[in-house]
Design a protein around this motif. Structure first.
Motif, PDB file in Angstrom:
ATOM      1  N   GLY A 156      -3.254  -3.527   8.600  1.00  0.00           N
ATOM      2  CA  GLY A 156      -4.325  -3.556   9.604  1.00  0.00           C
ATOM      3  C   GLY A 156      -5.609  -4.170   9.055  1.00  0.00           C
ATOM      4  O   GLY A 156      -6.296  -4.921   9.762  1.00  0.00           O
ATOM      5  N   LEU A 157      -5.933  -3.847   7.789  1.00  0.00           N
ATOM      6  CA  LEU A 157      -7.125  -4.411   7.166  1.00  0.00           C
ATOM      7  C   LEU A 157      -6.968  -5.916   6.941  1.00  0.00           C
ATOM      8  O   LEU A 157      -7.902  -6.694   7.142  1.00  0.00           O
ATOM      9  CB  LEU A 157      -7.399  -3.722   5.840  1.00  0.00           C
ATOM     10  N   VAL A 158      -5.777  -6.322   6.516  1.00  0.00           N
ATOM     11  CA  VAL A 158      -5.533  -7.743   6.270  1.00  0.00           C
ATOM     12  C   VAL A 158      -5.576  -8.517   7.592  1.00  0.00           C
ATOM     13  O   VAL A 158      -6.124  -9.618   7.664  1.00  0.00           O
ATOM     14  CB  VAL A 158      -4.182  -7.950   5.562  1.00  0.00           C
TER      15      VAL A 158
ATOM     16  N   PHE B  69     -10.075 -12.543  -5.103  1.00  0.00           N
ATOM     17  CA  PHE B  69     -10.319 -11.589  -4.024  1.00  0.00           C
ATOM     18  C   PHE B  69      -9.051 -11.329  -3.220  1.00  0.00           C
ATOM     19  O   PHE B  69      -8.769 -10.199  -2.816  1.00  0.00           O
ATOM     20  CB  PHE B  69     -11.420 -12.146  -3.114  1.00  0.00           C
ATOM     21  N   SER B  70      -8.241 -12.376  -3.020  1.00  0.00           N
ATOM     22  CA  SER B  70      -7.039 -12.257  -2.195  1.00  0.00           C
ATOM     23  C   SER B  70      -5.958 -11.411  -2.852  1.00  0.00           C
ATOM     24  O   SER B  70      -5.129 -10.818  -2.154  1.00  0.00           O
ATOM     25  CB  SER B  70      -6.476 -13.645  -1.879  1.00  0.00           C
ATOM     26  N   VAL B  71      -5.948 -11.351  -4.177  1.00  0.00           N
ATOM     27  CA  VAL B  71      -4.928 -10.572  -4.874  1.00  0.00           C
ATOM     28  C   VAL B  71      -4.934  -9.116  -4.407  1.00  0.00           C
ATOM     29  O   VAL B  71      -3.886  -8.501  -4.201  1.00  0.00           O
ATOM     30  CB  VAL B  71      -5.137 -10.653  -6.407  1.00  0.00           C
ATOM     31  N   MET B  72      -6.126  -8.546  -4.213  1.00  0.00           N
ATOM     32  CA  MET B  72      -6.236  -7.144  -3.788  1.00  0.00           C
ATOM     33  C   MET B  72      -5.583  -6.930  -2.429  1.00  0.00           C
ATOM     34  O   MET B  72      -5.013  -5.879  -2.165  1.00  0.00           O
ATOM     35  CB  MET B  72      -7.710  -6.733  -3.726  1.00  0.00           C
ATOM     36  N   PHE B  73      -5.661  -7.932  -1.562  1.00  0.00           N
ATOM     37  CA  PHE B  73      -5.165  -7.764  -0.205  1.00  0.00           C
ATOM     38  C   PHE B  73      -3.643  -7.700  -0.129  1.00  0.00           C
ATOM     39  O   PHE B  73      -3.093  -7.319   0.899  1.00  0.00           O
ATOM     40  CB  PHE B  73      -5.707  -8.893   0.689  1.00  0.00           C
TER      41      PHE B  73
ATOM     42  N   ALA C  55       0.261   0.559   6.196  1.00  0.00           N
ATOM     43  CA  ALA C  55       1.005   0.240   4.980  1.00  0.00           C
ATOM     44  C   ALA C  55       0.888  -1.254   4.669  1.00  0.00           C
ATOM     45  O   ALA C  55       0.661  -2.065   5.566  1.00  0.00           O
ATOM     46  CB  ALA C  55       2.479   0.621   5.155  1.00  0.00           C
ATOM     47  N   PRO C  56       1.053  -1.644   3.398  1.00  0.00           N
ATOM     48  CA  PRO C  56       1.021  -3.073   3.068  1.00  0.00           C
ATOM     49  C   PRO C  56       2.150  -3.830   3.762  1.00  0.00           C
ATOM     50  O   PRO C  56       3.206  -3.261   4.064  1.00  0.00           O
ATOM     51  CB  PRO C  56       1.206  -3.085   1.544  1.00  0.00           C
TER      52      PRO C  56
END
Length: 562
Positions: A527-529, A517-521, A476-477
């Protein structure tokens, strides 16, 4: 040769943005803007093309048509229709609901996995309600035989007792045209795979030759709780050894463009979504016909049909199958059936993703924390690519060292572009600098890190897996957006450490790019971040060390926006 490395990186970034836009369009039900699927001519209809029976029960043909759940076949005598009952059954990992109409499985809850939207509730995969249709059905065709619409009587226990490892459920139809169908479900402790035996009993006076169909029926809606910022596949899939794994879009079924291996002596059929799957498994060597079909408005089926040999009067024949409905745990899937692990979708980089997952799983067996296992895996990858990165950063350091000379030369010759290019090539030769030197080593690594991205995105082990402090679910974010902010800062720091582009406009864009690019994160799983942050920090550390070693003290090239 001017700024070739930056140009290539811009191309990669631009291409990524194009792909993300296309995925966004597809997610919202539109056609891809830049890479639409080619139009395929619909297959011609012929005499063998199947049709639905008038009462919605599958016909004896290549394709099975599922009835809308709850619709009683018109051909069934009213006196034979018994009151429907939902049979609730529980094991240590499953809560199941069966319908006595057809003995179909109509609901699965996973007690070890929380719901996407409400984490206090268990995750529900199969469901038959006002908002969802996703069920597993079986029955007989080839005559007026019991189907998934026939009333059945239930017998057996409803829960797994302490010390009991197996639970058996039995659904028995009435005799229909001299044939009785008995379905026996066998549930095992700790397992999401259910044994399903179909026994056909001939009580009549003549031979019968029925066919058994196994199908999964679901609506075409996107599963609740899935992110809009990255795309994962939802829909049917068919696997055979001949044509391997083939995903089928609901839109292709709608347009009669689905292409699958129609007949096979092996394989499985499945319904797949992010993290979870349901599949009918039939033993190798048993001939079957595979099908996908639109059942009703926004309702689709995938399944297979297998013939039974003649059943003589007073005799019976049985077919043993398995129904898997559960999380996409790679090792479990591999053990159940050949190719079943492919429902865990790694995309086109599966050859790289599978060994990366294997290594991540091994690290977890020692560390016992998925977050720290991600950090450890990125560290190992950085070590493996150390010398490639060293070459790239050494090239960047050289470029940074001669950057003042390049800037001065560009200012002097700004009105003579041809001489500027000649002078730049002379400086590169004298200083023994290759503008491509920092690009190629980085490009070699891109597929590996994209593969790792898909490993982290598709691994169900990340669901509800804590890392530290406020991160309780790596899938989850970040609820407080701390990790995305850290990632943005580390990306900006990397940009500051790189040589400033001579062109002022390029210099500005090189600062805007990481921000965009960072906005999407901010909406990506934690876990991806975490993986991206770890990669950034290790890259910064290596770049800093190499710069110092080469006598180029780290300097921050801050943006100059005017």
């Amino acid at each position: 040769m001017n700024d070739i490395r930056r140009t290539i990186l811009w191309v990669i970034f631009g291409f990524s943005m194009v792909l993300l836009w296309d995925q966004w369009q597809l997610y919202n039900g539109n056609k891809a803007t830049f890479f639409p699927k080619p139009e395929v001519a619909a297959p011609a209809q012929n005499a063998a093309t199947p049709a639905a029976s008038a009462n919605g029960v599958p016909t004896a043909s290549t394709t099975v048509v599922a009835a809308t759940p709850g619709q009683v076949p018109s051909s069934m005598p009213a006196a034979a229709a018994a009151p429907r009952e939902k049979i609730e059954v529980a094991t240590d990992v499953l809560k199941l609901s069966f319908d006595t109409e057809g003995g179909s499985l109509v609901r699965t809850e996973f007690t070890k996995h929380a719901d996407f939207v409400d984490s206090s509730k268990p995750f529900v995969l199969l469901d038959q309600s006002s908002s969802r249709v996703y069920v597993a059905q079986t029955g007989l065709i080839g005559g007026d035989f019991p189907t998934h619409k026939s009333p059945m009587k239930f017998s057996g226990d409803r829960s797994l007792k302490e010390g009991q490892n197996e639970l058996t459920l039995r659904f028995e139809s009435d005799v229909q045209n001299g044939v009785k169908l008995v379905k026996t479900y066998t549930l095992q402790r700790g397992s999401y795979a259910i044994g399903v035996k179909h026994e056909v009993i001939n009580t009549g006076t003549a031979n019968v030759s029925p066919q058994l169909y196994l199908q999964l029926v679901r609506d075409g809606n996107k599963p609740a709780g899935e992110s809009s910022f990255y795309s994962t596949f939802t829909g049917p899939a068919v696997y055979t050894e001949a044509k391997k794994y083939h995903k089928v879009e609901f839109s292709d079924i709608e347009k009669n463009k689905a292409e699958i291996d129609k007949t096979s002596p092996n394989g499985y059929v499945a319904m797949v979504q992010h993290y979870f799957a349901t599949a009918w498994l039939l033993a190798d060597g048993i001939q079957r016909e595979n099908f996908v079909r639109k059942v009703d408005s926004n309702l689709y089926a995938v399944g297979m049909i297998t013939p039974l040999a003649d059943v003589a009067p007073g005799q019976s024949k049985s077919v043993s199958t398995q129904l898997f409905s559960g999380p996409q745990e790679e090792k479990v899937l591999e053990a159940l059936a050949p190719g079943l692990d492919l429902v865990k979708d790694y995309g086109w980089l599966a050859m790289l993703s599978k060994p990366l997952y294997w290594l991540l799983d091994k690290l977890f067996s020692f560390i016992q924390n998925w977050g720290w296992s991600i950090v450890a895996l990125v560290l190992l990858l950085k070590i493996a690519f150390y010398w490639l990165n060293a070459k790239a950063y050494a090239s960047m350091a050289k470029m940074k060292a001669i950057n003042p000379k390049i800037m001065d030369m560009r200012e002097r010759l700004k009105n003579d572009p041809q001489k500027m290019q000649q002078e730049m090539m002379r400086i590169y030769r004298e200083e023994k600098v290759n503008p491509m030197g920092g690009c190629f080593p980085i490009m070699v690594q891109i597929p590996v890190f994209i593969a790792l991205y898909w490993v982290l995105l598709s691994s169900v082990e990340m669901r509800n897996a804590p890392w530290v402090l406020w991160i309780h679910d790596l899938s989850a974010p970040d609820p407080f957006f701390i990790l995305p902010l850290v990632m943005t800062l580390t990306t900006l720091l990397q940009t500051a450490l790189n040589p400033a582009p001579p062109d002022p406009m390029q210099a500005k864009l090189m600062w805007i790019m990481p921000l965009v690019f960072s906005v999407m994160f901010f909406f990506f799983p934690a876990g991806l971040v975490l993986y991206w942050i770890t990669n950034n920090i290790l890259s910064i550390a290596q770049q800093w060390i190499i710069n110092v070693r080469m006598g180029v003290p780290p300097q921050f090239n801050l943006p100059k926006f005017k």
